[in-house]
Scaffold this motif. Sequence first.
Motif, PDB file in Angstrom:
ATOM      1  N   ARG A  94      71.137 -51.445   5.345  1.00 19.59           N
ATOM      2  CA  ARG A  94      70.232 -52.125   4.435  1.00 19.59           C
ATOM      3  C   ARG A  94      69.024 -52.637   5.201  1.00 19.59           C
ATOM      4  NH1 ARG A  94      72.472 -52.372  -0.263  1.00 19.59           N
ATOM      5  NH2 ARG A  94      70.817 -53.670  -1.101  1.00 19.59           N
ATOM      6  N   GLY A  95      67.973 -52.935   4.459  1.00 19.68           N
ATOM      7  CA  GLY A  95      66.773 -53.517   5.040  1.00 19.68           C
ATOM      8  C   GLY A  95      66.090 -54.418   4.033  1.00 19.68           C
ATOM      9  N   GLY A  96      65.403 -55.444   4.529  1.00 19.92           N
ATOM     10  CA  GLY A  96      64.709 -56.384   3.665  1.00 19.92           C
ATOM     11  C   GLY A  96      64.989 -57.805   4.072  1.00 19.92           C
ATOM     12  N   SER A  97      64.951 -58.705   3.088  1.00 16.89           N
ATOM     13  CA  SER A  97      65.171 -60.130   3.344  1.00 16.89           C
ATOM     14  C   SER A  97      66.352 -60.628   2.526  1.00 16.89           C
ATOM     15  CB  SER A  97      63.923 -60.937   2.978  1.00 16.89           C
ATOM     16  OG  SER A  97      64.170 -62.315   3.113  1.00 16.89           O
ATOM     17  N   TRP A  98      67.311 -61.251   3.214  1.00 26.80           N
ATOM     18  CA  TRP A  98      68.496 -61.797   2.546  1.00 26.80           C
ATOM     19  C   TRP A  98      68.334 -63.271   2.234  1.00 26.80           C
ATOM     20  CZ3 TRP A  98      68.334 -57.687   5.568  1.00 26.80           C
ATOM     21  CH2 TRP A  98      69.093 -56.572   5.202  1.00 26.80           C
ATOM     22  N   ARG A  99      67.398 -63.924   2.866  1.00 27.40           N
ATOM     23  CA  ARG A  99      67.194 -65.346   2.632  1.00 27.40           C
ATOM     24  C   ARG A  99      65.753 -65.709   2.971  1.00 27.40           C
ATOM     25  NH1 ARG A  99      70.191 -70.480   5.665  1.00 27.40           N
ATOM     26  NH2 ARG A  99      69.207 -72.124   4.424  1.00 27.40           N
TER      27      ARG A  99
ATOM     28  N   ASP B 228      68.287 -54.888  -4.297  1.00 31.17           N
ATOM     29  CA  ASP B 228      69.048 -56.044  -4.743  1.00 31.17           C
ATOM     30  C   ASP B 228      68.416 -57.320  -4.209  1.00 31.17           C
ATOM     31  OD1 ASP B 228      71.382 -54.441  -5.856  1.00 31.17           O
ATOM     32  OD2 ASP B 228      71.398 -53.800  -3.763  1.00 31.17           O
ATOM     33  N   GLY B 229      69.121 -58.426  -4.393  1.00 29.86           N
ATOM     34  CA  GLY B 229      68.676 -59.712  -3.895  1.00 29.86           C
ATOM     35  C   GLY B 229      69.019 -60.819  -4.866  1.00 29.86           C
TER      36      GLY B 229
ATOM     37  N   HIS C 256      66.150 -56.947  -0.944  1.00 36.73           N
ATOM     38  CA  HIS C 256      66.549 -55.998   0.090  1.00 36.73           C
ATOM     39  C   HIS C 256      67.061 -54.734  -0.579  1.00 36.73           C
ATOM     40  CE1 HIS C 256      70.654 -57.465  -0.789  1.00 36.73           C
ATOM     41  NE2 HIS C 256      70.127 -58.677  -0.706  1.00 36.73           N
ATOM     42  N   GLY C 257      67.045 -53.663   0.159  1.00 43.13           N
ATOM     43  CA  GLY C 257      67.516 -52.389  -0.370  1.00 43.13           C
ATOM     44  C   GLY C 257      68.466 -51.730   0.608  1.00 43.13           C
ATOM     45  N   GLY C 258      69.155 -50.682   0.159  1.00 47.26           N
ATOM     46  CA  GLY C 258      70.057 -50.011   1.075  1.00 47.26           C
ATOM     47  C   GLY C 258      70.946 -48.990   0.425  1.00 47.26           C
ATOM     48  N   ARG C 259      71.932 -48.573   1.210  1.00 47.30           N
ATOM     49  CA  ARG C 259      72.830 -47.506   0.785  1.00 47.30           C
ATOM     50  C   ARG C 259      74.213 -47.767   1.361  1.00 47.30           C
ATOM     51  NH1 ARG C 259      71.245 -42.256  -0.512  1.00 47.30           N
ATOM     52  NH2 ARG C 259      69.267 -42.530   0.594  1.00 47.30           N
ATOM     53  N   HIS C 260      75.245 -47.351   0.618  1.00 48.03           N
ATOM     54  CA  HIS C 260      76.629 -47.465   1.084  1.00 48.03           C
ATOM     55  C   HIS C 260      77.281 -46.095   1.021  1.00 48.03           C
ATOM     56  CE1 HIS C 260      81.012 -47.987   0.363  1.00 48.03           C
ATOM     57  NE2 HIS C 260      80.881 -48.831   1.369  1.00 48.03           N
TER      58      HIS C 260
ATOM     59  N   ILE D 206      58.175 -59.362 -14.065  1.00 54.87           N
ATOM     60  CA  ILE D 206      59.058 -60.522 -14.129  1.00 54.87           C
ATOM     61  C   ILE D 206      60.357 -60.287 -13.342  1.00 54.87           C
ATOM     62  CG2 ILE D 206      60.157 -59.807 -16.290  1.00 54.87           C
ATOM     63  CD1 ILE D 206      59.331 -63.405 -15.059  1.00 54.87           C
ATOM     64  N   GLU D 207      60.851 -59.044 -13.327  1.00 49.55           N
ATOM     65  CA  GLU D 207      62.077 -58.780 -12.563  1.00 49.55           C
ATOM     66  C   GLU D 207      61.869 -59.110 -11.086  1.00 49.55           C
ATOM     67  OE1 GLU D 207      65.005 -55.139 -11.100  1.00 49.55           O
ATOM     68  OE2 GLU D 207      63.364 -54.711 -12.497  1.00 49.55           O
TER      69      GLU D 207
END
Length: 221
Positions: free
Chosen positions: A103-108, A145-146, A172-176, A163-164
């Motif tokens: 994943r990458g992005g900001s979690w907090r 997500d986030g 953050h985004g990612g893959r599983h 608005i979303e």
Amino acid sequence: MSFTGFPDEGLVFYEGLEADNSKSYWTQHKAAYDEHVRAPMLALVEELTAEFGAHKLFRPYRDVRFSKDKTPYKTHQGAVLHPEGAGPGAWYVEVSADGLAARGGSWRMQPDQVERYRRAVDGDLPGGQLEQLVAKIRRAGLSVDGEQLKRAPRGYDPDHPRIELLRHKSIHGGRHWTPEDWLDSREVVDRVRKTWRALKPLNDWLADNVGATTAPPDRRR
């Protein structure tokens, strides 16, 4: 140690830990954790450090002080990489009995960062850029997500065209991937790197429009 994959023994270790999350199980199987989980994870992130920033492996012990769940050990091994001076964006990788996640992005984000994030999303140019980035990430098969508010943040129109995105407090985004044979091979490096590169525009946007927090560090223990 060069990265060669996550052995099946590491996933089996986590299957056992999920069934018996106890100090006795951990003590009896710690050698398997060290050899088949921690060592390959460290080798993986060390290989990716040059492109994605300094790495940190998370401790396997849970902080149970404020949790109803008192099981002592995490049932996954995670690591984070963060380029110096890159704002709130980071890279994350995790292995568990369920497979692999990147994943990458900001979690907090701190309150001052959330405020700047929303001002940017509200703006036609940066907001439109983020909207396009998110759409492109999703078209590539990655999730976005986030943490989000249930309603529009104060001061913003509930009918805002973005608005979303405005409701996000982190993004953050990612893959599983579920366990497959390639998990025990160097293909892991290529998949994680490809996923992180696909998310680099999101981290770049966060660096340009949100930046580092101006809040003083929390020195509470």
